[in-house]
Design an enzyme around this catalytic site. Structure first.
Site: not given
Length: 254
Positions: A138, A151
């Site tokens: 990501s 996260y």
């Protein structure tokens, strides 16, 4: 890498970015696309099979948080059937900073374990043929969304792991690169929890900024697969595919 006539294992290829990427992969004509996912999606599997009848699409239930031994057992079943696998895509991910342990288990440990398991079949030190790993990380691995630090940290860890895999290619024969999507319109980002509820509106605020569609992301994902650059750090954001130059601030010297 030429996708046509290849054998591909795709972890979490039945939802969100994964499903649209599976569609784009099938269009490119691999020999086999093996989908490993926690939740069965017969309709999606039927759609993929119909999209290109020359491609054999197979599904196995798989939770990336299972013990390493179970993952090795599943991969042995797949290798016994296919004999060779060219590409492993690690795509499992969750976004919910209320679930701290599971976030780390899915987003990082699961990627490490699946990768470790496939080394039994690929590692050239054991007589293996090598292979290619594409890890979905990501852009939060570059710069965090600070309201979801768990996260973001899990994705940074996955990115660091992938960079190390690429450096080890001369030892193992296995190359690796990372796929780092920006904010993409998926169920994942429409509603999620911030850490300790530091920002209850984090999902809403995030979607106020420019995003991309899952199709745009998937099409660029396939371009990255075809480019097949060991060590590449690909940013897939706003419908673009861009290589990231990693700034080195320290080197172990070994």
């Amino acid at each position: 890498m030429v996708i046509a006539n290849s054998n591909i294992i795709f972890v979490a290829g039945l939802g969100g970015i994964g499903l649209d990427t599976s569609r784009e992969i099938v269009k490119s004509g691999p020999k086999n696309l093996v989908l490993l996912d926690r939740i069965d999606n017969p309709a999606a599997i039927a759609e993929l099979s119909a999209l290109n009848p020359k491609v054999t699409v197979t599904f196995y239930p798989y939770d990336v948080t299972v013990p390493l031994a179970e993952t090795k057992k599943l991969l042995k079943t797949i290798f016994d059937k296919l004999k060779t696998v060219d590409l492993l895509i690690n795509g499992a991910g969750i976004l919910d900073d209320h679930q701290i342990e599971r976030t780390i288990a899915v987003n990082f440990t699961g990627t490490v374990n699946t990768t470790t398991a496939i080394m039994d079949f690929w590692d050239k030190r054991n007589g293996g043929p090598g292979g290619v790993i594409a890890n979905i990380c990501s852009v939060t691995g570059f710069n965090s969304i600070y309201q979801v630090p768990v996260y973001s940290a899990s994705k940074a860890a996955a990115l660091s792991f992938t960079n190390s895999l690429a450096r080890l290619a001369s030892v193992t024969g296995v190359t690796a690169y990372s796929i780092n999507p920006g904010i993409t319109k998926t169920v994942l980002v429409h509603k999620f929890n911030s850490w300790l509820n530091v920002e209850p509106r984090v999902a809403e605020l995030l979607l106020e900024h420019p995003t991309q569609t899952t199709v745009q992301c998937a099409q660029n994902f396939v371009k990255a697969i075809e480019a097949n650059q060991n060590g590449a750090i690909w940013k897939l954001d706003l419908g673009r595919l861009d290589p990231i130059e990693w700034t080195k601030h320290w080197d172990s010297g070994i």
